[in-house]
Enzyme design. Structure first.
Site, mmCIF file in Angstrom:
data_model
loop_
_atom_site.group_PDB
_atom_site.id
_atom_site.type_symbol
_atom_site.label_atom_id
_atom_site.label_comp_id
_atom_site.label_asym_id
_atom_site.label_seq_id
_atom_site.Cartn_x
_atom_site.Cartn_y
_atom_site.Cartn_z
ATOM 1 N NE ARG A 47 -33.333 23.586 24.773
ATOM 2 C CZ ARG A 47 -33.156 24.846 25.168
ATOM 3 N NH1 ARG A 47 -32.312 25.623 24.513
ATOM 4 N NH2 ARG A 47 -33.787 25.324 26.218
ATOM 5 C CG ASN A 50 8.235 -10.210 52.491
ATOM 6 O OD1 ASN A 50 7.547 -10.461 51.494
ATOM 7 N ND2 ASN A 50 9.389 -9.586 52.425
#
Ligand code: UD1
Ligand code: MG
Length: 467
Positions: A19, A381
């Site tokens: 199923r 940075n």
């Protein structure tokens, strides 16, 4: 006869699961990211079983290899049932490898959520010389075996297809899970025939035989959802939601705020500190550890990672295999890949990807950057458009950047390459050579301006040429 302390667990998983309408066996369909069978096997481990016997048949090899990763210790004994002649037949095959005297617990590979306490109670009955049977009350019991009682005692189980109308009205059902002493179970199964609607050897027939052999049958009543088996994808989805709700409640009970408990999915284990907040549509997978006050924005996916206190994950960020220290900010739209280690207060912003990258405390890469196979010191940075070129088509190479380095926008680091502390990289640079401490590196073509440039379109208009 009472079962001994030695517990053997038999897991039935030979069926196809028609199923499901699937090309893979039912027990390999997943609940919370793990195959159904794996859930059941982990239950058996939780019970401290001495042996686990998994009965496979349909696509036995696929089932076995899918489970191999979870059976590295070779704990599982695989029992092959070539023809599915019924649940009783499957259990009998498994019992041939289990010594008499042991306690045997039968579990179903498609019933993944049964509670440990329920199983412990069932096993306890077997150890006391009874047959323990897990049952539940179902509003709609269609298709399931019904528990027939007389004077309150369980006397037999009747399968749906074999039941009379009055038996079909019974709402107490058989979960299929039962426990008994191994020798007794073998002898009972020897007496089971195939005189039923399916012509199968039903495990359930041993209940009536046990009564006749004066083995008491003792029921353990479980919650209906906890013993609901998966037969189709609709039931699978319903169990998934149920399981997710339970996990969400566990997190909330531990001090986590969820924007919506229905919109969080946990596919693994999560440990969280106090006062975390998790927004909607977040998926957590593998092993996730959250410190105190972690904030996870909507649509984020976090796998196998540890996030320190007060980390903020902005929306739509993917974090996998990463260690993220306290107060970092990730995203929105960041991708943190395996091997990333971020120091405290690191910022990894939008459209930044990291892989095998270590970023020191306070370093920021806020936009549009790829950092792979790289180390960056503290307080760097990193400008937008920075890329570490870590792959030359054959091998990976590393980029090492010191502390307090300023990386101008649109820099490419052609690895292997090194940059010293305090260095400054001019925007648009291609860095191929080592940059010493405090140096300014400019690695770009010089700008040339041409006076009074006439664009091609204007040129053709002036001369009357056809275009
Ligand atoms: C079974 C029970 C039923 C119970 C229900 C609960 C029997 C006869 N019936 O019915 O009372 O209410 O489970 O879900 O036991 N399997 C094998 N080999 C086989 C047959 C089955 O390994 O030969 C496995 C299946 O893969 C599955 C489990 O056993 O994991 C149950 O089999 P299934 O055919 O689904 O039994 P049900 O009809 O659901
Ligand atoms: Mg079934």
């Amino acid at each position: 006869m009472p079962g001994s302390d030695t517990l053997h667990v038999v897991i039935l998983a030979a069926g196809q699961g028609r199923r499901m309408r699937s090309s893979k066996p039912k027990v390999l369909h997943t609940l919370a990211g793990r195959p159904l069978l794996e859930h059941v096997i982990s239950r058996a481990l939780g019970l401290g079983a001495a042996g686990q016997h998994v009965v496979v048949g349909y696509q036995a090899d696929e089932v076995r290899s899918a489970m191999a990763a979870h059976d590295d210790a070779g704990r599982i004994r695989w029992v092959v049932q070539a023809d599915q002649k019924g649940t009783g037949h499957a259990v009998a095959l498994a019992l041939s490898g289990i010594g008499e005297g042991a306690t045997v617990l039968v579990l179903y590979g498609d019933v993944p959520l049964v509670a440990l306490e329920t199983l412990e109670a069932c096993v306890e009955h077997a150890r006391e010389g009874s047959l323990g049977l897990v049952t539940a009350e179902f509003e709609n019991p269609a298709g399931l075996g019904r528990i027939v009682r007389s004077d309150g005692q369980i006397v037999r189980i009747v399968e749906d297809r074999d039941a009379s109308p009055s038996e079909q009205a019974i709402t107490e059902i058989n979960s299929g899970i039962l426990a008994c002493e191994a020798g007794a179970m073998k002898r009972l199964l020897d007496g089971v025939g195939t005189d039923n609607a399916q012509g199968e050897i039903y495990l359930t027939d041993i209940i009536e035989l046990a009564r006749r052999a004066n083995i008491p049958v003792r029921g353990v009543l479980a919650d209906a959802w906890a013993v609901t088996g998966v037969n189709d994808r609709i039931q699978l989805a319903a169990l998934e939601r149920r399981f997710q709700r339970m996990q969400a409640e566990r997190l909330m009970a531990a001090g986590v705020t969820l924007a919506d408990p229905e919109r969080l999915d946990i596919r693994g284990e999560v440990r969280a500190g106090k006062d975390c907040f998790i927004d909607v549509n977040v998926v957590l997978g593998g092993e996730v550890v959250l410190g105190d006050g972690v904030h996870i924005g909507p649509g984020s996916v976090i796998r196998d990672s540890a996030l320190g206190d007060a980390v903020r994950v902005e929306p739509h960020t993917v974090v996998e295999g990463a260690m993220v220290a306290a107060r970092c900010q990730l995203g929105p739209f960041a991708r943190i890949r395996p091997g990333t280690e971020l120091g405290e207060e690191v910022k990894v912003g939008n459209f930044v990807e990291t892989k095998k990258a270590k970023l020191g405390r306070g370093t920021k890469a806020s936009h549009l950057t790829y950092l792979g196979d790289a180390t960056l010191g503290e307080d760097c940075n990193v400008g937008a458009g920075t890329v570490t070129c870590n792959y030359d088509g054959a091998d990976k190479h590393e980029t090492h950047i010191g502390n307090e380095v300023f990386v101008g926008t649109n820099t490419t680091f052609v690895a292997p390459v090194e940059v010293g502390d305090g260095a400054f990289i001019a925007a648009g640079s291609t860095i191929t050579k080592k940059v010493e401490d405090a140096d300014l590196a400019v690695g770009r073509g010089k700008q040339r301006n041409i006076k009074n440039w006439v664009a091609p379109a204007e040129r053709s208009r002036d001369t009357g040429e056809d275009s």
